[in-house]
Design a protein around this motif. Structure first.
Motif, short mmCIF file in Angstrom:
data_model
loop_
_atom_site.label_atom_id
_atom_site.label_comp_id
_atom_site.label_asym_id
_atom_site.label_seq_id
_atom_site.Cartn_x
_atom_site.Cartn_y
_atom_site.Cartn_z
N GLN A 175 0.83 -1.21 0.00
CA GLN A 175 0.00 0.00 0.00
C GLN A 175 0.87 1.26 0.00
O GLN A 175 1.94 1.29 0.59
N ILE B 220 -1.37 4.82 4.06
CA ILE B 220 -1.78 4.10 5.27
C ILE B 220 -2.19 5.10 6.36
O ILE B 220 -1.83 6.28 6.33
N GLU C 180 -5.54 -3.23 -8.84
CA GLU C 180 -5.21 -3.22 -7.41
C GLU C 180 -5.50 -1.88 -6.76
O GLU C 180 -5.68 -1.79 -5.55
N ASN C 181 -5.50 -0.83 -7.58
CA ASN C 181 -5.71 0.50 -7.03
C ASN C 181 -7.10 1.06 -7.35
O ASN C 181 -7.34 2.25 -7.19
#
Lengths: 214, 214
Positions: A36, A39, B169-170
């Protein structure tokens, strides 16, 4: 919510350590399996973005992050519209001119006029040689600038030097220092002026911790 | 001596395989422990430079390498003064406009005027939106452009898409394709015209092998 833009690479570990010292825990970014790029801290009160060093000022300039940590080298090269708040003292390195150790040149002024200088820091290099009144051609590269002199494409390079190991491994020597660089705390100017998300509090904390850690 | 500039990253393995097919063995670059950026082939008759994809045309433009392999995307973005000799057919991907899957926009023309588009390919993005007569602000980024829409900094991105996994994924979806890209063989124009180091021979061989490998 307070958002901090953090730079991938050499400054990340110390940046995270400093933020932890004021109660902002983004150590999850140090987990090599982490994919990621955005966060929250464990208390859910703040956010961090993990981006390329050159992109940190972009996120701060557009206000997507109120705070950012980035090297002075990037600020000198990009000249973004951000507030410079503190020298965080870590990540010390220097922007230098280097040449082949076998080169006849001992100083920048001895470089041949209209010679070539390879650099990722085109603006810094340009300014430096303009100030010397030495007309050189800057060859913009994205990486491994040390190949410039090795292949004979350029007489010199302008690049960041930290330990000097990369220069040495490639048979290059430092000749001049343009400036020293360290990590800097930057802010989105309007957010800082308006004290959005209690920015003063965090900035004060980071300044104090910097002084105590040095 | 024939010198070939090779791009780090996605195109490297196929580039080395193709060169091997014409008798130029630079497979030493595939050894993960290799730190050298300049090597000779085992017979000592040719040299290769391993550089960032964006730097391949620079070394070829300045004649430090007579040949280079690089993605069409880089040639479109940088527009270097090099001879385009062959489409090598591998490394196929596309330059696309993408938005958040939750976005209301279905096509580029629906994007809001004066909206923002983040991209590493500033010139390609600029040209595309200029041709649409849609005034947008291009936000130049160096990496992870998918963070642009995620953080709300930009409505869209212009980026290279290969499998589409990073977009997915994004939470992003492709909306328009600017152009397709593949690996290209480029040459230093003067060296090619003068047939320096028997360039014609190598170029012919690479063209033939490309056709037979496709």
């Amino acid at each position: 919510m307070l958002t901090v833009a953090l730079p991938k690479g050499a400054l990340l570990t110390d940046s995270i350590r400093l933020l932890q010292a004021v109660g902002l825990d983004f150590s999850a970014f140090l987990d090599p399996k982490m994919r990621q790029l955005q966060i929250h801290n464990p208390t859910g009160t703040a956010k961090a973005l993990l981006v390329r060093a050159q992109d940190v000022p972009v996120y701060v300039e557009y206000g997507q992050a109120q705070l950012g940590i980035v090297g002075y080298d990037v600020l000198r090269e990009k000249q973004p519209q951000v507030a410079h708040l503190a020298d965080l003292e870590f990540g010390r390195c220097r922007m230098s001119v280097a040449v082949k150790s076998s080169s006849p040149y001992q100083s920048a002024l001895e470089l041949p006029p209209h010679g070539r200088v390879a650099s990722k820091f085109v603006r810094c290099a340009r300014e430096y040689f303009d100030n010397l009144d030495l007309p050189v051609e800057i060859v913009p590269l994205y990486g491994s600038v040390e190949l410039g002199p090795i292949t004979g494409m350029s007489e010199a390079i302008v690049d960041l030097v930290s330990t000097g190991r990369t220069l040495k491994e490639n048979g290059l020597v430092e000749m001049e220092v343009l400036f020293e660089s360290t990590a800097r705390l930057i802010a989105h100017p309007l957010s800082y002026r308006l004290n959005t998300d209690n920015l003063y509090h965090w900035v004060e904390g980071l300044r104090e911790k910097t002084l105590s850690l040095v």
